[in-house]
Every structure is written in C-alpha cells, then in structure tokens.
Design an enzyme around this catalytic site. Structure first.
Site, short mmCIF file in Angstrom:
data_model
loop_
_atom_site.label_atom_id
_atom_site.label_comp_id
_atom_site.label_asym_id
_atom_site.label_seq_id
_atom_site.Cartn_x
_atom_site.Cartn_y
_atom_site.Cartn_z
N ASN B 210 2.09 -15.49 43.78
CA ASN B 210 2.85 -16.68 44.42
C ASN B 210 2.56 -17.74 44.54
O ASN B 210 3.16 -18.78 45.23
CB ASN B 210 3.19 -15.83 45.88
CG ASN B 210 3.90 -14.82 45.92
OD1 ASN B 210 5.00 -14.58 45.35
ND2 ASN B 210 3.82 -13.81 47.07
N HIS B 212 -0.28 -19.06 45.66
CA HIS B 212 -1.19 -19.69 46.62
C HIS B 212 -2.19 -18.62 46.74
O HIS B 212 -2.43 -17.67 46.12
CB HIS B 212 -0.40 -19.69 47.87
CG HIS B 212 0.27 -18.49 48.38
ND1 HIS B 212 1.38 -18.48 49.16
CD2 HIS B 212 -0.18 -17.11 48.22
CE1 HIS B 212 1.79 -17.37 49.44
NE2 HIS B 212 0.99 -16.51 48.99
N CYS B 247 -2.42 -21.97 51.33
CA CYS B 247 -3.67 -22.96 50.88
C CYS B 247 -3.47 -22.73 49.28
O CYS B 247 -3.13 -21.52 48.80
CB CYS B 247 -4.83 -22.13 51.34
SG CYS B 247 -6.37 -22.94 50.33
#
Lengths: 307, 307
Positions: B210, B212, B247
C-alpha cells in the site's frame, strides 16, 4: 515433483508435521532440508522477499540443522563440547547469489550442510529451491570461526569439537569454487564513500542469544546508505559480507556506500552483458571511533518489470 | 489435543500441506485458523518472540483470511468491490494482550474473524493459542477503516463492499467488552516525554504494497524510546496503538515515551497486585512538522526469570 519429495517425511500426525517444519536430514545425514512458506510480512513493497529475509532463512535452517545433529540445545548452534568450553560460533564471511526472489505464499526448500573450512573453522553452504519446480533460486556459502563467549576472542578449534563435527562434513560446494569470491573487499573511507547514513542504532531485538547483533541484521543496514532510487528500481542479486568485529546494543553505526570502480571498468569490455547492472561496496563502522564492523560488496540488477 | 485438531485439514499431499500452512476456515466459514512455527530469527536475546513478531502473525493470518474469502488477490486484503473503487484497508486502532511469549520452535495457532465496526469500518479479533495445550497465550482486537489509495483520504464504506463483508461477520469478542480499552490515549509533549529517540527512519522494506509503513513496524519503533534497562528486565504484556496518519518512506520520525501517571496512582491503591508493574504512553511523530503518526499505551511486567 514426486521425486523431489521422496526424502520428506510423511505428514501423518502432529509429530511429523513438526518434523516437516523444522526440517530433516536427506542424503544420509549430510544434508539438512527445511521448507519455508513465505509470509506476507517478509515481503516488501514490490511483493518479493528481501535479501534480509533470505539470510534469515539461511540462519533458521542452519540452526535447525545443528540442533538436529544431536548437539546441545543450550545455545545458538553450539555443540556439547563447545558449551563445556564456553565457545560460540561467529560468522566471518558470507556470499549469497540470488537468481530470483520469492513472493508471499511461495514455498521454498532450503538445503544446508557443513564442511571443513581452514584450520579452525567450518564452511557452511546452502542451496535454495522452489519446492515444486526444484529450480535453484539462490545459493550461499559462509565461513565460521569459534569465539570464547566470555573473553569475546577467537579461539582455536579444540580437538574434541572437531571430532563432533567431522562425521557431518560433506565435501560439496553450493557455489562452484571458481565463483567463490575470495577477494578482499576494499575499505571505504570518508573520501571515497558516496552515500552515508549516520546513527544506525541496533534495536533490542536485533540482538541474539549470543548478546550481539545477529549477522542477518547487517543485510538491512548496508542498504540504508544506498540511494532510494536504487532500492526502488534494482534488486540485489549478490552480496558478500566480511564480518570484522561484534556489535552490541549500545553501539551506534554509520552505513557507507560507494559505486564500485570495478563495474565501471567492466562495462567497457565485451563481458558487459554477463555482468551485473551495478556494483557497490559498503562499510558499516562504529560512529564514535570509526572501527570497522562489516565490509560488503553487492551487485544489483534492474527489476524485471523495469526491463 | 485431538479435539482441537478436528477442523484442521488432513495433510495427505502437497496441496493440503499448503492449505495447512496458509490456514483454513473453522466454525463454518466465520473463523480462520492458521498455524505458525516460531522461527529462530523471530526471537530476541531472551529467546522469546517480541510484540512485533506477534503483530506480524496477526497480519499474516488476517491477510490469508481475506484472500481465502474468495475476494480479489490484487492487494493487501482488499475485496473485489474495493479494488474496483481503488479502496484499501487502513488500521485505526489495535489492542493486544499477551499472556506469555512463545519461543523458537513453538507451534502456535492463530484464529481470526471480522465483525461490523461502527458505520464505515470493521472490527477484527484474534485469539492465539498454544497449538498443543490450547492455552490462550494472546488476544487482540482492532478497528479498520477504508481509504482511497489515490487521494489517501478515508472513505465511506460503499454498500457493495458491505454486502461482500456481511456474510463473514461473526459476533464474538476475543477480548471481553469490559476489557476493551476505549479510552483516548493522552498526547505526549516535549515537556511531558521522558525518553526520546530522534531520526527513526523507515527502511525500504518497512513499506508494504500500500506504499506506506506497515502497521506492524510501529511496534518496534515505540520501544525505541523506552529505557534499555526496561527492555532487558520487563516484557510488554499489553499494547494499544492509535493510528493517526500514514507514514511513507521519506518521513523521519521521533519516538517519545513517558511513564504513565495512572500507574503511579494505581500503585498506591489496594489493586496494585492485579495491575501491571509498569505503564507507559508513547508518541511517534514526524520530525519536521511534529504531526502525530501513532499514539500508544503499553503495560509491562517483570520477566519471569527476574521475579
């Protein structure tokens, strides 16, 4: 496919299931084989495993091999006679060649064995195959020495230890001898390094039961000074690590990387097509006194979806 | 022991072996069960697994569950209707309670299921048992929301997605409802934090498909600002993570920790013997603009060999 499975124990009960996952001996008692089912969290953003995961598989099969040899179970792969003398194994060099990286859900089969390695050490080799097609997907060879766990100094191999190991020595090479890289890795300096990563700090769980950073962790750290774009577009196809001293939880490291001059020369000759696309050298050193911890040389090829 | 195995597929060929390792449905199609053999590299210096490894097992079983539901295999646990709409799952909260940590070679059994969770999300629970004794060794519950993978904004759950999920909803709680911590975690500030770790940098392999940082990685990072002596002497028995934003690989984090005031108060009352020995709160935030990424609360008990 059925031929390849002939040595695997039958799975007809919970005991055999455990044996199957832990691994078992094949080819007499010389080669140990363990199967791995690649887990999701062992794959990265490109859906394949990393060199770090691969080195974890190498470690796991090696430890299961040693504990299946009937040696003491007290520590990380030590034999009974080693335990008596407070001796532990330390790796001094490893070379890994990767043909392709596995994906989540892939089943792979790791075979490993040991052989004599110099006067006071052993050599350990591995062949990793796809469990179904038996295609070789990676090979590795490593050198091990013996250290006193209290003085943290290298030790001669006691004759009693050698006697324990000799029955398991198997004279076979995973990587053809002419492909085994014996060359010393050039030392990087502040002047020659191109990529830096400061403040690499071992986490508590990077330590192993020998109270030092486990060798498989370094594989991650040498990549930390490699340019991001490289990690996105290229995959490491070969790695050689030279271990030069232990690293403990309180140490802070610097990771340094430089494109190897050798590959630039190589790209001008007729062998270029057989050469890796890129070659790097790396250094991990202690931040405070610049003591070397690991030297490495890596080769990288463009990922297949980029070619 | 045999009763507990009745739902596990028979291992009588290579296909069944794969099924066994990937997991399979039990209790109709509501609960998914997967077995894990704990590998050496998943244990730390005290020879037990870490909370990070445990969260990895949770993720692996959850993903295998979703892919076994007959949904699309394109992404990390997304359904067919989610793929069509470019939607992905994101975790917003997880609570894990650990009774004891497993060791290398232990076999554990993870059961997981989903249930409705609020208007636009799902709840996912897990129970982890010793595969032989069936003793419960850990429990977890989590909340999930849906995000658009292009805009990176949370989305309502489309009716078509809900229709896909409803047949799998199972109204059972791994953690008794009164033990589910609904309390918002207090925000740490520079003034209240006691332990700091700056420059926490995601590695390339901390990313998942994904694009992240994978949620299981945060478990390691919240420990990075915990005093070393704590990690040596105590083991995390409970963890609650509140995820507040994504993040990515270019972000640099700060990890902050503080002993919770609640536990200090608690140690003065008569319930002290039932309380954890220590309680901490944690914050992970972006180093440049101090945006919150994860808040956490953890409980710790003295390791058994210290008591």
């Amino acid at each position: 496919m059925m031929n390849g499975l002939k040595d695997v124990p039958l799975i007809n009960g919970t005991e055999d299931f455990a044996t199957f996952l832990r691994g078992s001996f094949v080819e007499g008692r010389f080669v140990y084989r363990q199967n791995f089912f690649v887990r999701s969290y062992e794959t990265g953003p490109d859906k394949t495993i990393s060199m770090e995961t691969l080195t974890n598989f190498l470690q796991e099969s090696a430890l299961n091999h040693v504990s299946s040899c009937g040696f003491s179970q007290n520590s990380f792969g030590t034999s009974y006679e080693m335990d008596l003398r407070k001796l532990i194994w330390v790796i001094t060099r490893i070379q890994v060649q990767v043909q392709r990286y596995s994906r989540w859900g892939d089943e792979i089969e790791v075979e490993t064995w040991i052989d004599v390695g110099g006067k006071n050490g052993t050599r350990r080799d591995w062949i990793i195959r796809d469990r179904y097609t038996k295609e070789i997907i990676a090979k590795a060879t490593s050198k091990w020495a013996i250290m006193n766990r209290e003085t943290r100094r290298l030790s001669k191999m006691p004759e009693e230890v050698r006697q324990e190991l000799v029955p398991f020595y198997f004279n076979k090479f995973a990587i053809a001898t002419e492909e085994i890289d014996q060359q010393k890795i050039q030392k990087l300096t502040d002047a020659t390094a191109e990529g830096f990563r400061f403040g690499v700090t071992p986490g508590w769980n990077d330590m192993d039961v020998n109270q030092h950073v486990n060798n498989a962790k370094y594989t991650r750290w040498i990549s930390e000074s490699v340019p991001r774009k490289m990690l996105e577009d290229y995959k490491m196809t070969s790695m050689i690590l030279e271990f030069r001293r232990e690293c403990t939880h309180s140490d802070i490291l610097e990771s340094m990387t430089s494109a190897s001059s050798k590959v630039i020369a190589a790209s001008n000759n007729k062998y270029v097509s057989r050469k890796p696309h890129l070659q790097y050298i790396h250094l991990l050193r202690l931040q405070d006194n610049k003591t070397e911890v690991v030297r490495a040389r890596t080769e990288w090829n463009l990922k297949q979806n980029h070619t």
